[in-house]
Scaffold this motif. Structure first.
Motif: not given
Length: 323
Positions: A179-186, A227-241
């Protein structure tokens, strides 16, 4: 006479005068079933400098970067030479300061910077070993190739005639999300430099490293790697099971043909800032779960893939965040 179970040798399948390559299981970057997971990242980050003077932002050298400004001549790019990673620094006067690599943001400037982790300098996700009741006995622990042909290998014997089988294989989960948090990323200790948004793609590259001849298959489960905490996650390829909750509370028990023990489930309060997916991805509330052979508890849900793999497979998804 007591039998010696140190090792049994696989039948010699082919030979060649080409120098041999040997893979031990586990290896330095892969687990005991040969699976290595690499994370590749491609993010565009928008930053703003509200100060009346320029600011220099230091970049983690693990990331390549390109500043989307003028001719895009401000960049640092990694490349491989004889398995050694080197970095090519363009315009050192603008991309280094005090011998740190990074970039300038001009007064009141909004700039987009592309950050990348590429296959030249990928991030390896530690893969958990596959576990059976026999441990690493009763499995192949080394394979050797001459060219592209399997030459020989070692099967680790089990010196106990009372054990005829070591259980039935099922797709065990071999990683846990980072899990990556915004404050840790920047971790920008400056009130003038603001992160406005970021958007990009993450690729999880799974490779069966010892499968040089393409004859070995692997069967396992993997979770979303980052996991980018607080971010929107879309377009899984392939879709998760399925989700982690479904994997632990339903799938494992159903696959094994066992009844899940009936016990009261503790109620965990929702924690602000926990990773949430939109309704179009994963529905349901954050829960704490446990399952066979695991006492790990999580307070959020996340995607899980069931993978039957020969040589390799890529899992990709899109992330976006706006402040």
């Amino acid at each position: 006479m007591k039998s010696v179970a140190a090792s049994l040798f696989i039948l010699l399948l082919a030979s060649s005068l080409v120098s041999a390559a040997t893979y031990s299981l586990p290896g330095g970057t892969y687990n005991n079933i040969g699976v290595m997971g690499e994370v590749l990242v491609d993010l565009n980050v928008t930053l703003l400098n509200i100060a009346p003077f320029p600011k220099f932002v230091i970049v983690n050298p693990r990331y390549d970067f390109t500043v989307y400004r003028l001719d895009k001549g401000e960049s640092v790019t990694s490349f491989l030479s004889n398995d050694t990673v080197f970095q090519s620094i363009s315009n050192a006067q603008r991309t280094t300061l005090n011998y740190y690599t990074g970039f300038w943001i001009m007064p009141y400037e909004t700039v987009v910077v592309n950050f990348r982790i590429t296959s030249n300098h990928s991030y390896v996700i530690p893969a958990l070993d596959y576990r059976t009741v026999c441990g690493d006995y009763a499995k192949i622990t080394s394979v050797e190739y001459n060219g592209s042909n399997l030459s020989e290998g070692v099967v680790q014997g089990l010196d106990d005639i009372g054990v005829l089988t070591c259980g039935v294989l099922y797709p065990q989960l071999i990683n846990t999300p980072k899990v990556i948090y915004l404050r840790g990323m920047f971790p920008i200790n400056d009130g003038y430099v603001k992160i406005l948004k970021y958007e990009g793609d993450v690729t999880f590259r799974l490779t069966n490293v010892p499968n040089e001849a393409g004859i070995f298959n692997t069967f396992f489960a993997v979770a979303i790697p980052v996991i980018f905490n607080g971010a929107n996650v879309t377009d899984f390829t392939p879709n998760y099971t399925m989700t982690y909750k479904e994997y632990m509370e339903e799938f494992v028990w159903r696959y094994k043909g066992l009844n899940r023990p009936q016990r009261s489930q503790p109620v965990f309060p929702s924690v602000p800032g926990m990773f949430q997916l939109s309704d179009s991805l994963i529905s349901g509330i954050p829960v704490g779960v446990s399952g066979p052979g695991s006492e790990r508890r999580v307070d959020f849900d996340f995607p899980v893939w069931i993978v039957f793999m020969g040589r390799s497979v890529d899992i990709a998804y899109h992330v976006s965040w706006r402040g």
